[in-house]
Motif scaffolding. Sequence first.
Motif, PDB file in Angstrom:
ATOM      1  N   GLY A 111       0.822  -1.199   0.000  1.00  0.00           N
ATOM      2  CA  GLY A 111       0.000   0.000   0.000  1.00  0.00           C
ATOM      3  C   GLY A 111       0.859   1.253   0.000  1.00  0.00           C
ATOM      4  O   GLY A 111       0.566   2.233  -0.682  1.00  0.00           O
ATOM      5  N   LYS A 112       1.955   1.223   0.766  1.00  0.00           N
ATOM      6  CA  LYS A 112       2.870   2.373   0.848  1.00  0.00           C
ATOM      7  C   LYS A 112       3.799   2.457  -0.360  1.00  0.00           C
ATOM      8  O   LYS A 112       4.104   3.542  -0.854  1.00  0.00           O
ATOM      9  N   TYR A 113       4.269   1.289  -0.806  1.00  0.00           N
ATOM     10  CA  TYR A 113       5.276   1.263  -1.870  1.00  0.00           C
ATOM     11  C   TYR A 113       4.829   0.302  -2.987  1.00  0.00           C
ATOM     12  O   TYR A 113       5.423  -0.766  -3.172  1.00  0.00           O
ATOM     13  N   PRO A 114       3.778   0.653  -3.728  1.00  0.00           N
ATOM     14  CA  PRO A 114       3.234  -0.278  -4.737  1.00  0.00           C
ATOM     15  C   PRO A 114       4.217  -0.650  -5.845  1.00  0.00           C
ATOM     16  O   PRO A 114       4.095  -1.703  -6.453  1.00  0.00           O
ATOM     17  N   ASN A 115       5.183   0.211  -6.106  1.00  0.00           N
ATOM     18  CA  ASN A 115       6.154  -0.049  -7.177  1.00  0.00           C
ATOM     19  C   ASN A 115       7.525  -0.455  -6.644  1.00  0.00           C
ATOM     20  O   ASN A 115       8.528  -0.361  -7.356  1.00  0.00           O
ATOM     21  N   SER A 116       7.566  -0.911  -5.415  1.00  0.00           N
ATOM     22  CA  SER A 116       8.838  -1.276  -4.805  1.00  0.00           C
ATOM     23  C   SER A 116       9.489  -2.453  -5.536  1.00  0.00           C
ATOM     24  O   SER A 116       8.817  -3.438  -5.863  1.00  0.00           O
ATOM     25  N   PRO A 117      10.789  -2.377  -5.786  1.00  0.00           N
ATOM     26  CA  PRO A 117      11.497  -3.506  -6.401  1.00  0.00           C
ATOM     27  C   PRO A 117      11.554  -4.727  -5.486  1.00  0.00           C
ATOM     28  O   PRO A 117      11.879  -5.831  -5.942  1.00  0.00           O
ATOM     29  N   LEU A 118      11.240  -4.532  -4.197  1.00  0.00           N
ATOM     30  CA  LEU A 118      11.260  -5.646  -3.244  1.00  0.00           C
ATOM     31  C   LEU A 118       9.893  -6.334  -3.113  1.00  0.00           C
ATOM     32  O   LEU A 118       9.767  -7.292  -2.364  1.00  0.00           O
ATOM     33  N   LYS A 119       8.907  -5.864  -3.851  1.00  0.00           N
ATOM     34  CA  LYS A 119       7.557  -6.427  -3.758  1.00  0.00           C
ATOM     35  C   LYS A 119       7.549  -7.921  -4.108  1.00  0.00           C
ATOM     36  O   LYS A 119       6.995  -8.739  -3.371  1.00  0.00           O
ATOM     37  N   SER A 120       8.162  -8.266  -5.220  1.00  0.00           N
ATOM     38  CA  SER A 120       8.153  -9.674  -5.641  1.00  0.00           C
ATOM     39  C   SER A 120       8.970 -10.545  -4.693  1.00  0.00           C
ATOM     40  O   SER A 120       8.664 -11.722  -4.492  1.00  0.00           O
ATOM     41  N   ILE A 121      10.016  -9.969  -4.080  1.00  0.00           N
ATOM     42  CA  ILE A 121      10.819 -10.726  -3.121  1.00  0.00           C
ATOM     43  C   ILE A 121      10.011 -11.008  -1.860  1.00  0.00           C
ATOM     44  O   ILE A 121      10.053 -12.113  -1.302  1.00  0.00           O
ATOM     45  N   ALA A 122       9.229 -10.017  -1.419  1.00  0.00           N
ATOM     46  CA  ALA A 122       8.346 -10.216  -0.262  1.00  0.00           C
ATOM     47  C   ALA A 122       7.295 -11.269  -0.575  1.00  0.00           C
ATOM     48  O   ALA A 122       6.963 -12.115   0.276  1.00  0.00           O
TER      49      ALA A 122
END
Length: 216
Positions: A111-122
């Motif tokens: 929600g805070k960082y929708p385009n974060s590069p770490l999203k897929s890692i999480a």
Amino acid sequence: MNRIYFYICLLILLLPSCVTAPVEKTVMLTPAEQDTKALEAFENILSLSQATEDRKTVLPQMEKIYAEIINKYPDASLAQESYWRLIAIYADDYSPADYTRAENLYYEFIGKYPNSPLKSIAEETLGTSYYKDEKWDKLLSICKPAVQEYFNNKTRPRPALIFMFSEANFNLGNYSEALKGYKIVIDLFPRLNESIKSKARLQVLEKLEKKEIKSD
């Protein structure tokens, strides 16, 4: 006269408690200042982990520091990594995994960082834990967006997410969807271990298909 004197003294005693305490002003740190503070906090975590051979003994302190980074330094580059590492603690270090806290953090994070590069890692971190615990519905839910992103935007996915998407569908009996994911893995990542496992699953699916044809 004594009564008047009594009330005057009482009023004097009560006055300090009636005075409103001054409101402290919140000092907003610049992103650069937040980076510095977050890095200092990360170094504290590193010191904690190096000071003991039993990681579990320092987990509460590590959790507290990661949460501090998330809440106090949201513009720091390490804030996003702190979300992921805290999710990993709840998913991997807790036994059984604390999915409630891990999932709440994950959805707060995207929600805070929708385009974060770490999203897929999480997502992979949560997905691997779901896979281990055979929580197929949850696994499908966390992996499905990666498949949709691939078909919609041709964004190259993480192989583990696509493979786990297929495994979730396979175990839920959604064989056509499982087949779709296995083929993506084989086509895009032919040399990876996930591709070898996908080929083995395709053989199982072929046998199941033959059995269905014979029964008809």
